[in-house]
Design a protein around this motif. Structure first.
Motif, short mmCIF file in Angstrom:
data_model
loop_
_atom_site.label_atom_id
_atom_site.label_comp_id
_atom_site.label_asym_id
_atom_site.label_seq_id
_atom_site.Cartn_x
_atom_site.Cartn_y
_atom_site.Cartn_z
N ALA A 2 -10.10 10.60 12.53
CA ALA A 2 -8.92 11.10 11.83
C ALA A 2 -7.72 10.19 12.09
N PHE A 3 -6.88 10.03 11.05
CA PHE A 3 -5.60 9.35 11.19
C PHE A 3 -4.51 10.41 11.37
N LEU A 4 -3.58 10.14 12.27
CA LEU A 4 -2.41 11.00 12.46
C LEU A 4 -1.16 10.17 12.19
N PHE A 5 -0.33 10.63 11.25
CA PHE A 5 0.88 9.92 10.90
C PHE A 5 2.09 10.79 11.24
N ASP A 6 2.99 10.27 12.08
CA ASP A 6 4.19 11.01 12.47
C ASP A 6 5.42 10.38 11.83
N GLU A 7 5.80 10.90 10.66
CA GLU A 7 6.95 10.42 9.87
C GLU A 7 6.98 8.89 9.80
N PRO A 8 5.91 8.26 9.33
CA PRO A 8 5.81 6.80 9.41
C PRO A 8 6.75 6.04 8.49
N LEU A 9 7.32 6.70 7.48
CA LEU A 9 8.16 5.98 6.51
C LEU A 9 9.64 6.22 6.71
N SER A 10 10.01 6.96 7.74
CA SER A 10 11.40 7.37 7.93
C SER A 10 12.36 6.20 8.13
N ASN A 11 11.86 5.09 8.70
CA ASN A 11 12.75 3.96 8.99
C ASN A 11 12.87 2.97 7.83
N LEU A 12 12.21 3.25 6.72
CA LEU A 12 12.24 2.33 5.58
C LEU A 12 13.30 2.75 4.58
N ASP A 13 13.80 1.79 3.81
CA ASP A 13 14.77 2.13 2.77
C ASP A 13 14.07 2.86 1.63
N ALA A 14 14.87 3.48 0.76
CA ALA A 14 14.33 4.39 -0.25
C ALA A 14 13.29 3.72 -1.15
N LYS A 15 13.58 2.50 -1.62
CA LYS A 15 12.66 1.82 -2.53
C LYS A 15 11.34 1.49 -1.85
N LEU A 16 11.42 1.05 -0.60
CA LEU A 16 10.22 0.68 0.14
C LEU A 16 9.41 1.92 0.50
N ARG A 17 10.08 3.04 0.75
CA ARG A 17 9.37 4.29 1.04
C ARG A 17 8.48 4.67 -0.14
N VAL A 18 9.01 4.52 -1.35
CA VAL A 18 8.24 4.89 -2.54
C VAL A 18 7.00 4.01 -2.68
N SER A 19 7.16 2.70 -2.48
CA SER A 19 6.02 1.79 -2.63
C SER A 19 4.99 2.00 -1.51
N MET A 20 5.47 2.22 -0.27
CA MET A 20 4.55 2.45 0.84
C MET A 20 3.80 3.77 0.67
N ARG A 21 4.49 4.75 0.10
CA ARG A 21 3.86 6.04 -0.16
C ARG A 21 2.65 5.86 -1.09
N ALA A 22 2.85 5.07 -2.14
CA ALA A 22 1.75 4.81 -3.07
C ALA A 22 0.62 4.05 -2.39
N GLU A 23 0.98 3.11 -1.52
CA GLU A 23 -0.04 2.33 -0.81
C GLU A 23 -0.85 3.21 0.12
N LEU A 24 -0.19 4.14 0.82
CA LEU A 24 -0.91 5.04 1.73
C LEU A 24 -1.87 5.94 0.97
N LYS A 25 -1.44 6.42 -0.18
CA LYS A 25 -2.31 7.28 -0.97
C LYS A 25 -3.52 6.49 -1.48
N ALA A 26 -3.28 5.28 -1.97
CA ALA A 26 -4.39 4.44 -2.45
C ALA A 26 -5.34 4.09 -1.31
N LEU A 27 -4.78 3.86 -0.12
CA LEU A 27 -5.59 3.54 1.05
C LEU A 27 -6.50 4.71 1.40
N HIS A 28 -5.96 5.92 1.36
CA HIS A 28 -6.77 7.10 1.67
C HIS A 28 -7.88 7.28 0.64
#
Length: 383
Positions: A155-181
């Motif tokens: 299992a992967f455990l993620f603890d607010e992993p995108l909180s330190n990123l700016d808004a635009k990067l959070r959106v792109s990383m969110r999509a990447e995490l979903k595609a990765l899963h």
């Protein structure tokens, strides 16, 4: 198999503070579950209990059908990604990603295979020889995720992993995490305070408040059928509007009447009358999402309208625009009602919306919610 099960888990800290209160939750193998709620709701404590960084006061935690309450964190077959990345600054990306495998004395060729596979998956192959200080925030986050991937955990455990990123990067990383899963199908438990992040990522969302699970379900189920006022207020952007009032019955049927008696009277659909019968003459709260309000003047000038508009009743609210926030194709209007209560309407953009202008709003009666009085009031209409 990477299923996770919490059986009546509680965490009570010295002094009596309850971090988690009798939590029971089953997470299927390969499922992406997001724990969401305001600060102090118990979501991070729940994750730390699963990781072994906190000791449960009561209850049982299972990973892949193995009880892990007394198992050391390193032996739980989980990989955790933190908010602050936690990379070793003196090591290259390659060494950061392979560190846990080297500690386990994994064969070198196996380490190289796993690191290369993860780097290719995350698009960081050209970064393997760089140090963390030479990377952007998004690149560091990919390295932190890659370090978790190479362990091939249950299992992967993620603890607010995108909180330190700016808004635009959070959106792109969110999509990447979903595609990765979707590619890895590894059980994932993800903690965030951002309900939009929860809605877009999760197979199921767990909404927590004061250490208690308020509702568990697919994102759209929580949006459309919140179990109580707290869930309704937390899920959805902008948040749901709430108007205090009571239910009354007359010859025309059951209606919601605003507390201040400023003429707001909204008929309840006949199909819902039986569900709310026990609450007649009692205080209740009307809930309506900003997206389900319509400008009555726009409806009058558009006979075709849309589905929500066609179901809309005559104007339910009339108020004064306090603030208009243009968002491109839509505008958020903050509106003050005569009673002193306020609401937000998200409407198709129009140049005519101005502060201090008057507006009449209709609502889609099929989309309204009714709750018992109070911040945790139970839904009266949820089937």
């Amino acid at each position: 198999m990477g299923s996770v099960r919490f059986d009546n888990i509680s965490k009570v800290y010295p002094g009596g503070h309850v971090g988690v209160d009798n939590l029971s939750l089953d997470i299927a193998d390969g499922e992406f579950v997001v724990l969401v709620g305001p600060s102090g709701c118990g979501k991070s404590t729940t994750l730390r209990l699963l990781a072994g960084l906190e000791e449960a006061t009561a209850g049982t935690i299972r990973i892949a059908d193995r009880v892990v309450n007394d198992v050391h964190p390193k032996d739980r077959d989980i990989a955790m990604v933190f908010q602050n990345y936690a990379l070793y600054p003196h090591m290259s990306v390659r060494k950061n990603m392979s560190f846990a495998l080297r500690l386990r004395k994994t064969p070198k060729d196996e380490i190289e295979r796993r690191v290369s596979t993860a780097a290719k998956l995350l698009g960081i192959e050209e970064l393997l020889d760089r140090k963390p200080r030479q990377l952007s925030g998004g690149q560091r986050q990919r390295v932190a995720v890659g370090r978790a991937i190479v362990r091939e955990p249950a299992a992967f455990l993620f603890d607010e992993p995108l909180s330190n990123l700016d808004a635009k990067l959070r959106v792109s990383m969110r999509a990447e995490l979903k595609a990765l899963h979707q590619r890895l199908h590894t059980t994932t438990v993800y903690v965030t305070h951002d309900q939009e992040e929860a809605m877009t990522l999760a197979d199921r969302v767990v909404v927590m408040h004061a250490g208690v699970v308020r509702q568990v379900g697919p994102p759209l189920e929580l949006y459309r059928k919140p179990v109580d006022r707290f869930v309704a207020s937390f899920i959805g952007t902008p948040p749901m509007n709430f108007i205090e009032g009571r239910l009354e019955r007359d010859a025309a049927g059951v209606a919601f009447v605003e507390s201040a008696d400023h003429g707001i009277r909204i008929p309840i659909l006949p199909a819902h009358s039986d569900r709310v019968a026990a609450s007649i003459a009692r205080p209740v709260t009307l809930g309506i999402r900003p997206q389900h309000l319509r400008d009555s003047s726009a409806l009058a000038g558009n006979s075709t309208g849309n589905n929500a508009g066609n179901n809309a009743a005559p104007p339910a609210f009339t108020g004064v625009i306090r603030v208009a926030e243009p968002l491109g194709d839509t505008t958020d209007l903050h509106i003050d009602l005569p009673s002193g209560q306020s609401l937000v309407a998200r409407l198709p953009a129009r140049d005519s919306y101005r502060a201090r202008g008057t507006i009449a709003l209709a609502l889609d009666a099929a989309a309204m919610h009714l709750f018992e009085a109070g911040p945790l009031g139970t839904s009266l209409l949820r089937s």
